[in-house]
Design a protein around this motif. Sequence first.
Motif, short mmCIF file in Angstrom:
data_model
loop_
_atom_site.label_atom_id
_atom_site.label_comp_id
_atom_site.label_asym_id
_atom_site.label_seq_id
_atom_site.Cartn_x
_atom_site.Cartn_y
_atom_site.Cartn_z
N HIS A 31 0.85 -1.18 0.00
CA HIS A 31 0.00 0.00 0.00
C HIS A 31 0.88 1.23 0.00
N TYR A 33 0.49 5.44 0.78
CA TYR A 33 -0.37 6.50 1.31
C TYR A 33 0.34 7.84 1.21
N PRO A 52 -5.09 6.84 0.42
CA PRO A 52 -4.38 5.98 -0.54
C PRO A 52 -3.83 6.81 -1.70
#
Length: 91
Positions: A31, A33, A52
């Motif tokens: 992920h 961010y 995100p």
Amino acid sequence: MERHSDAHKFCSTLEMFVFLQQPENQAQLRHAYVHDVGVTPWEAPKDDAFIPAADAWYVVGHDQRGSMGHTLAPFSSHERASSSQKFMVAR
């Protein structure tokens, strides 16, 4: 958002995207961010304002400087990004 001690942190959104585009690094991250600068101060972004990276709207050509010079300014919505002083909004 779950916090991990092995999280990669970057000085700018541009630095993060350069890292993500390198093939040897793409498998390292699950992920990505960024701070929503529409709701947190540019000079001292708060870590409760993460969004995100793939969902953010980015402003280029603004007059704010990051720690490594000019960078992309991430916003959670097109409306917030469009209302900032900018030359171009991109996703």
